[in-house]
Design a protein around this motif. Sequence first.
Motif, PDB file in Angstrom:
ATOM      1  N   LEU A  31       2.000   8.685 -25.892  1.00  0.00           N
ATOM      2  CA  LEU A  31       0.790   9.434 -25.816  1.00  0.00           C
ATOM      3  C   LEU A  31      -0.227   9.019 -24.772  1.00  0.00           C
ATOM      4  O   LEU A  31      -1.271   9.789 -24.270  1.00  0.00           O
ATOM      5  N   PHE A  32      -0.244   7.659 -23.923  1.00  0.00           N
ATOM      6  CA  PHE A  32      -1.000   7.376 -23.517  1.00  0.00           C
ATOM      7  C   PHE A  32      -1.145   7.206 -21.732  1.00  0.00           C
ATOM      8  O   PHE A  32       0.505   7.144 -21.390  1.00  0.00           O
ATOM      9  N   PRO A  33      -1.801   7.383 -20.786  1.00  0.00           N
ATOM     10  CA  PRO A  33      -1.044   7.548 -19.424  1.00  0.00           C
ATOM     11  C   PRO A  33      -1.196   5.869 -19.161  1.00  0.00           C
ATOM     12  O   PRO A  33      -2.053   4.351 -19.820  1.00  0.00           O
ATOM     13  N   MET A  34      -0.540   5.667 -18.096  1.00  0.00           N
ATOM     14  CA  MET A  34       0.168   4.716 -17.376  1.00  0.00           C
ATOM     15  C   MET A  34      -0.489   4.160 -16.123  1.00  0.00           C
ATOM     16  O   MET A  34      -0.118   5.326 -15.345  1.00  0.00           O
ATOM     17  N   ASP A  35      -0.482   3.589 -15.225  1.00  0.00           N
ATOM     18  CA  ASP A  35      -1.042   3.079 -13.804  1.00  0.00           C
ATOM     19  C   ASP A  35       0.234   1.969 -13.594  1.00  0.00           C
ATOM     20  O   ASP A  35      -0.090   0.776 -14.015  1.00  0.00           O
ATOM     21  N   TRP A  36      -0.186   1.719 -12.480  1.00  0.00           N
ATOM     22  CA  TRP A  36       0.343   0.838 -11.385  1.00  0.00           C
ATOM     23  C   TRP A  36      -0.669   0.618 -10.190  1.00  0.00           C
ATOM     24  O   TRP A  36      -1.465   1.102  -9.659  1.00  0.00           O
ATOM     25  N   TYR A  37      -1.245  -0.880 -10.332  1.00  0.00           N
ATOM     26  CA  TYR A  37      -1.939  -1.315  -9.522  1.00  0.00           C
ATOM     27  C   TYR A  37      -1.120  -2.315  -9.073  1.00  0.00           C
ATOM     28  O   TYR A  37      -0.776  -2.843  -9.191  1.00  0.00           O
ATOM     29  N   ARG A  38      -2.167  -2.586  -7.682  1.00  0.00           N
ATOM     30  CA  ARG A  38      -1.580  -4.134  -6.820  1.00  0.00           C
ATOM     31  C   ARG A  38      -2.782  -4.039  -6.244  1.00  0.00           C
ATOM     32  O   ARG A  38      -4.046  -3.584  -6.460  1.00  0.00           O
ATOM     33  N   GLN A  39      -2.461  -6.017  -5.826  1.00  0.00           N
ATOM     34  CA  GLN A  39      -3.659  -6.162  -5.443  1.00  0.00           C
ATOM     35  C   GLN A  39      -2.844  -7.612  -4.089  1.00  0.00           C
ATOM     36  O   GLN A  39      -2.600  -8.401  -4.512  1.00  0.00           O
ATOM     37  N   ALA A  40      -3.829  -7.067  -3.243  1.00  0.00           N
ATOM     38  CA  ALA A  40      -2.892  -7.679  -1.306  1.00  0.00           C
ATOM     39  C   ALA A  40      -3.818  -8.740  -1.510  1.00  0.00           C
ATOM     40  O   ALA A  40      -5.484  -9.154  -2.335  1.00  0.00           O
ATOM     41  N   LEU A  47      -5.719   0.905  -7.882  1.00  0.00           N
ATOM     42  CA  LEU A  47      -5.037   2.089  -7.999  1.00  0.00           C
ATOM     43  C   LEU A  47      -3.358   2.238  -7.153  1.00  0.00           C
ATOM     44  O   LEU A  47      -4.206   3.146  -6.055  1.00  0.00           O
ATOM     45  N   VAL A  48      -2.831   2.197  -7.710  1.00  0.00           N
ATOM     46  CA  VAL A  48      -1.515   3.200  -6.772  1.00  0.00           C
ATOM     47  C   VAL A  48      -1.134   4.016  -7.184  1.00  0.00           C
ATOM     48  O   VAL A  48      -1.107   5.500  -5.953  1.00  0.00           O
ATOM     49  N   ALA A  49      -0.823   4.843  -8.190  1.00  0.00           N
ATOM     50  CA  ALA A  49      -0.227   5.522  -8.603  1.00  0.00           C
ATOM     51  C   ALA A  49      -0.464   5.234  -9.914  1.00  0.00           C
ATOM     52  O   ALA A  49      -0.385   4.215 -11.191  1.00  0.00           O
ATOM     53  N   ARG A  50      -0.620   6.860 -11.424  1.00  0.00           N
ATOM     54  CA  ARG A  50      -1.062   6.933 -12.502  1.00  0.00           C
ATOM     55  C   ARG A  50       0.585   8.093 -12.782  1.00  0.00           C
ATOM     56  O   ARG A  50       0.313   9.160 -12.117  1.00  0.00           O
ATOM     57  N   ASN A  58      -0.710  10.693  -9.567  1.00  0.00           N
ATOM     58  CA  ASN A  58      -1.029  10.927  -8.585  1.00  0.00           C
ATOM     59  C   ASN A  58      -1.459   9.951  -8.256  1.00  0.00           C
ATOM     60  O   ASN A  58      -0.443   8.459  -8.439  1.00  0.00           O
ATOM     61  N   TYR A  59      -1.500   9.869  -6.559  1.00  0.00           N
ATOM     62  CA  TYR A  59      -0.991   9.079  -6.168  1.00  0.00           C
ATOM     63  C   TYR A  59      -2.136   7.890  -4.735  1.00  0.00           C
ATOM     64  O   TYR A  59      -2.431   9.433  -5.027  1.00  0.00           O
ATOM     65  N   THR A  60      -2.105   7.177  -5.144  1.00  0.00           N
ATOM     66  CA  THR A  60      -3.173   6.427  -3.406  1.00  0.00           C
ATOM     67  C   THR A  60      -2.257   7.796  -2.336  1.00  0.00           C
ATOM     68  O   THR A  60      -1.163   7.303  -2.131  1.00  0.00           O
ATOM     69  N   ASP A  61      -3.518   7.615  -1.406  1.00  0.00           N
ATOM     70  CA  ASP A  61      -2.751   8.412  -0.519  1.00  0.00           C
ATOM     71  C   ASP A  61      -1.842   7.331   0.359  1.00  0.00           C
ATOM     72  O   ASP A  61      -1.258   7.946   1.488  1.00  0.00           O
ATOM     73  N   SER A  62      -1.591   6.063   0.659  1.00  0.00           N
ATOM     74  CA  SER A  62      -1.491   5.585   1.309  1.00  0.00           C
ATOM     75  C   SER A  62      -0.001   5.161   1.424  1.00  0.00           C
ATOM     76  O   SER A  62       1.034   4.882   1.178  1.00  0.00           O
ATOM     77  N   VAL A  63       0.965   4.999   0.032  1.00  0.00           N
ATOM     78  CA  VAL A  63       1.820   5.694  -0.344  1.00  0.00           C
ATOM     79  C   VAL A  63       2.431   6.851  -1.035  1.00  0.00           C
ATOM     80  O   VAL A  63       3.410   6.984  -1.327  1.00  0.00           O
ATOM     81  N   LYS A  64       1.940   7.632  -0.982  1.00  0.00           N
ATOM     82  CA  LYS A  64       2.100   9.550  -0.705  1.00  0.00           C
ATOM     83  C   LYS A  64       3.151   9.719  -0.222  1.00  0.00           C
ATOM     84  O   LYS A  64       3.045   9.409   1.077  1.00  0.00           O
ATOM     85  N   LEU A  78       7.044   1.922 -17.991  1.00  0.00           N
ATOM     86  CA  LEU A  78       7.176   2.459 -16.988  1.00  0.00           C
ATOM     87  C   LEU A  78       7.784   2.007 -15.527  1.00  0.00           C
ATOM     88  O   LEU A  78       8.251   1.169 -15.834  1.00  0.00           O
ATOM     89  N   TYR A  79       8.281   2.668 -14.607  1.00  0.00           N
ATOM     90  CA  TYR A  79       8.915   2.700 -13.699  1.00  0.00           C
ATOM     91  C   TYR A  79       8.222   2.771 -11.824  1.00  0.00           C
ATOM     92  O   TYR A  79       6.655   3.683 -11.955  1.00  0.00           O
ATOM     93  N   LEU A  80       8.214   1.754 -11.044  1.00  0.00           N
ATOM     94  CA  LEU A  80       8.009   2.869  -9.549  1.00  0.00           C
ATOM     95  C   LEU A  80       8.369   2.400  -9.054  1.00  0.00           C
ATOM     96  O   LEU A  80       8.964   0.588  -8.450  1.00  0.00           O
ATOM     97  N   GLN A  81       9.200   3.321  -7.941  1.00  0.00           N
ATOM     98  CA  GLN A  81      10.000   3.542  -7.145  1.00  0.00           C
ATOM     99  C   GLN A  81       9.569   3.474  -5.997  1.00  0.00           C
ATOM    100  O   GLN A  81       8.703   4.252  -5.824  1.00  0.00           O
ATOM    101  N   MET A  82      10.157   2.191  -4.995  1.00  0.00           N
ATOM    102  CA  MET A  82       9.080   2.167  -3.656  1.00  0.00           C
ATOM    103  C   MET A  82      10.254   1.627  -2.707  1.00  0.00           C
ATOM    104  O   MET A  82      10.941   1.338  -2.841  1.00  0.00           O
ATOM    105  N   ASN A  83       9.803   3.695  -1.806  1.00  0.00           N
ATOM    106  CA  ASN A  83      10.600   4.200  -0.585  1.00  0.00           C
ATOM    107  C   ASN A  83       9.865   3.263   0.477  1.00  0.00           C
ATOM    108  O   ASN A  83       8.698   3.788   0.269  1.00  0.00           O
ATOM    109  N   SER A  84      10.871   3.260   1.358  1.00  0.00           N
ATOM    110  CA  SER A  84       9.768   2.915   2.958  1.00  0.00           C
ATOM    111  C   SER A  84       8.461   1.649   3.045  1.00  0.00           C
ATOM    112  O   SER A  84       8.172   2.039   3.234  1.00  0.00           O
TER     113      SER A  84
END
Length: 115
Positions: A31-40, A47-50, A58-64, A78-84
């Motif tokens: 029922l709830f939104p889930m997010d991925w954040y990152r901290q360099a 916020l990276v993706a929701r 939706n995504y932050t521009d740098s990872v679209k 929850l998953y985050l597939q990160m390519n390139s």
Amino acid sequence: QVRLVESGGGLVQSGGSLRLSCAASGMNFRLFPMDWYRQAPGKQRELVARIISSGSTNYTDSVKGRFTISRDNVRNALYLQMNSLKPEDTGVYYCHTKYRGSNYWGQGTQVTVSS
């Protein structure tokens, strides 16, 4: 009690891929939104993706075009597939949700991209 546990981080070369996972418990996950954040290092958490309950994302521009967020409402995952991947993607990645007015975070998983 809500608990979020990330996994899947690691060291990868520039251009490589990683898949992060977050196992959620203690909440009505679907029922709830889930997010991925990152901290360099030396930077604020961003916020990276929701993904919301309908599956809309939706995504932050740098990872679209490179990252894909997804969820499995049966497995409460929850998953985050990160390519390139790029060196600037380096950081600690956190799973997050806001549930009944409170923010919940996982412990984070380190992603390091070498050039």
